[in-house]
Design an enzyme around this catalytic site. Structure first.
Site, short mmCIF file in Angstrom:
data_model
loop_
_atom_site.label_atom_id
_atom_site.label_comp_id
_atom_site.label_asym_id
_atom_site.label_seq_id
_atom_site.Cartn_x
_atom_site.Cartn_y
_atom_site.Cartn_z
N LYS A 114 -5.76 11.38 18.17
CA LYS A 114 -5.84 12.02 17.09
C LYS A 114 -4.54 13.67 17.48
O LYS A 114 -3.70 13.67 16.77
CB LYS A 114 -6.89 12.99 16.71
CG LYS A 114 -7.77 11.98 15.65
CD LYS A 114 -8.55 12.67 14.75
CE LYS A 114 -9.21 11.73 13.73
NZ LYS A 114 -10.16 11.92 12.84
N LYS A 198 -6.05 1.24 12.30
CA LYS A 198 -7.23 1.01 11.44
C LYS A 198 -6.60 1.67 10.09
O LYS A 198 -5.97 2.47 10.03
CB LYS A 198 -8.49 1.75 12.13
CG LYS A 198 -8.59 3.17 12.11
CD LYS A 198 -9.96 3.69 12.36
CE LYS A 198 -9.95 5.33 12.09
NZ LYS A 198 -11.27 6.00 11.84
N LYS A 201 -7.70 7.48 6.16
CA LYS A 201 -7.63 8.51 4.98
C LYS A 201 -6.32 9.25 5.30
O LYS A 201 -5.50 9.53 4.60
CB LYS A 201 -8.58 9.41 4.81
CG LYS A 201 -10.00 8.92 4.51
CD LYS A 201 -10.94 10.07 4.26
CE LYS A 201 -12.47 9.74 4.44
NZ LYS A 201 -12.79 10.46 5.87
N1 AQP Z 1 -10.73 1.19 9.02
C1 AQP Z 1 -12.12 1.59 9.30
N2 AQP Z 1 -12.93 0.26 9.28
C2 AQP Z 1 -14.05 0.32 9.46
N3 AQP Z 1 -14.89 1.66 9.51
C3 AQP Z 1 -14.10 2.47 9.33
N4 AQP Z 1 -14.41 3.92 9.34
C4 AQP Z 1 -13.67 4.58 9.07
N5 AQP Z 1 -12.44 3.82 8.84
C5 AQP Z 1 -12.83 2.49 9.07
C6 AQP Z 1 -15.91 4.38 9.14
O1 AQP Z 1 -16.45 5.01 8.19
C7 AQP Z 1 -17.27 5.99 8.41
C8 AQP Z 1 -16.86 7.50 7.96
O2 AQP Z 1 -15.63 7.81 8.55
P1 AQP Z 1 -15.06 9.40 8.38
O3 AQP Z 1 -14.39 9.30 7.17
O4 AQP Z 1 -16.01 10.14 8.63
O5 AQP Z 1 -14.03 9.52 9.47
P2 AQP Z 1 -12.93 8.62 10.03
O6 AQP Z 1 -13.43 7.39 11.06
O7 AQP Z 1 -12.09 9.38 10.82
O8 AQP Z 1 -12.17 7.86 8.86
P3 AQP Z 1 -10.59 7.88 8.71
O9 AQP Z 1 -10.63 7.38 7.23
O10 AQP Z 1 -9.82 7.38 9.73
O11 AQP Z 1 -10.52 9.59 8.29
P4 AQP Z 1 -9.22 10.46 9.05
O12 AQP Z 1 -8.11 9.87 8.82
O13 AQP Z 1 -9.50 11.68 8.20
O14 AQP Z 1 -9.58 10.32 10.63
C9 AQP Z 1 -17.31 6.00 9.88
O15 AQP Z 1 -18.58 5.22 10.33
C10 AQP Z 1 -16.13 5.14 10.50
O16 AQP Z 1 -16.47 4.34 11.45
#
Ligand code: AQP
Length: 334
Positions: A114, A198, A201
């Site tokens: 990050k 991956k 968001k």
């Molecule tokens: N691409 C993914 N594939 C499988 N699982 C995923 N998760 C997130 N992206 C994927 C799972 O979703 C849950 C909630 O995630 P989160 O929104 O709290 O945080 P994150 O993992 O950081 O998700 P993002 O979309 O990647 O957000 P940003 O971009 O803000 O960092 C978790 O269980 C995660 O594993």
């Protein structure tokens, strides 16, 4: 001795929830609520480790709540609340900051990914984020944590912290060691533009992901534009080596159609990727669009969503306070 099973997981209110969140985590939340006591949290304290516009954060917190409900979480079966409304998360996080080791945090790859080369400018909160995650889980003595594969390392850290607490304070089995529940078939949904990243968001291009609120038109366009492969679909998995975008689309189709990847390959081999894309689009429209419509409907009644969080907080608070009393006692806090 049989331990009581309890599931806990959180989702950050940092924007549109997408197909990765759905298949990687939320789908499991819904099935687990039938099997065990379940607590699902909108983790707003995690979200602010990166600056959030306060008005947008409030709205995203309600929208994430609406996603939980639209996906099928039932507030009668699961406790649904937002993290900051139970102050025990922050209190236990502080105690665990004193148990966790700097060396452990230095190994966390998500922090490194990050911040990139901008480490000095990252918030302290982002660095100690995994300790807060451990607190979220241990505050409820959760035994099972449904997450995507990207959270596996953080879960391992939570187990290390639990183990060290139990040892430091001479209280074997006080904190259960939480087990990650990671989907076998699709633990990491990849970006539609780059199969090595991956789906996320925070990725700039909206074409990299399918949002739960996307319209039929948007889904159709995004899948049409998604990277695939110029060769036709192979009949074996080995031929997909080095073709992460093609593998991602096929895995998505296999998950949404409830078939093994091998079966999908046997059925589609020799066909162009446009054939797969057409079928995948149909499944996505069928399964995602109704969720999106329900999210929009729920967002029209924000006072209802707030009441769900309020009620959930009361229930979570009772469990948290009960556990915190024992935790303070173990640590020697009066
Ligand atoms: N691409 C993914 N594939 C499988 N699982 C995923 N998760 C997130 N992206 C994927 C799972 O979703 C849950 C909630 O995630 P989160 O929104 O709290 O945080 P994150 O993992 O950081 O998700 P993002 O979309 O990647 O957000 P940003 O971009 O803000 O960092 C978790 O269980 C995660 O594993």
């Amino acid at each position: 001795m049989s331990k009581k099973k309890l599931a806990f997981s959180g989702v950050q209110p940092t924007g549109n929830l997408h197909l990765g969140n759905y298949l990687g985590a939320l789908k499991n939340f819904v099935s687990l609520q039938q099997e065990m006591e379940s607590i699902y949290c909108v983790v707003d304290l995690h979200a602010i480790t990166i600056f959030q516009n306060p008005k947008i954060l409030k709205n995203n917190t309600l929208e994430t709540t609406s996603c939980f409900l639209a996906m099928g979480l039932d507030p009668k079966k699961s406790i649904i609340f937002n993290q900051s409304s139970v102050s025990g998360h922050a209190e236990l996080a502080w105690i665990l900051n004193c148990v966790s080791r700097i060396g452990w945090l230095n190994r966390m790859t998500q922090f490194k990914d990050k911040v990139g080369s901008n480490k000095e400018k990252a918030s302290v909160g982002l660095y100690i984020y995994p300790n807060l995650m451990a607190a979220d889980i241990l505050l409820y003595k959760a035994t099972h944590v449904p997450v995507g594969a990207d959270q596996k390392q953080h879960l391992e850290l939570s187990r290390d912290i639990a183990q060290k607490f139990n040892k430091d304070f001479n209280c074997e089995n006080f904190f259960p060691l939480p087990e990650p529940l990671i989907s076998k078939n699709i633990s990491r949904v990849m970006s539609l533009r780059d199969g090595l990243k991956k789906m996320s968001k925070s990725e700039e291009s909206d074409y990299s992901r399918i949002n739960l609120k996307d319209s039929e038109d948007e889904i159709t366009k995004k899948i049409k534009k998604a990277k695939s492969d110029s060769a036709s679909i192979p009949d074996n998995l080995k031929s997909l080596n080095g073709k992460p975008e093609a593998l991602n689309l096929l895995t998505l189709y296999s998950e949404l159609s409830n078939q093994t990847l091998e079966k999908v390959l046997a059925e589609m081999s020799g066909k162009e990727y446009s054939f797969l894309k057409k079928n995948l689009t149909e499944l996505l429209i069928e399964q995602i669009c109704p969720v999106g419509k329900e999210i929009n409907k729920l967002m029209d009644d924000k006072s209802y969503l707030s009441s769900i969080l309020r009620e959930g907080s009361k229930k979570a608070q009772l469990i948290a306070e009960d556990n915190l009393k024992n935790i303070r006692e173990k640590v020697g806090l009066i």
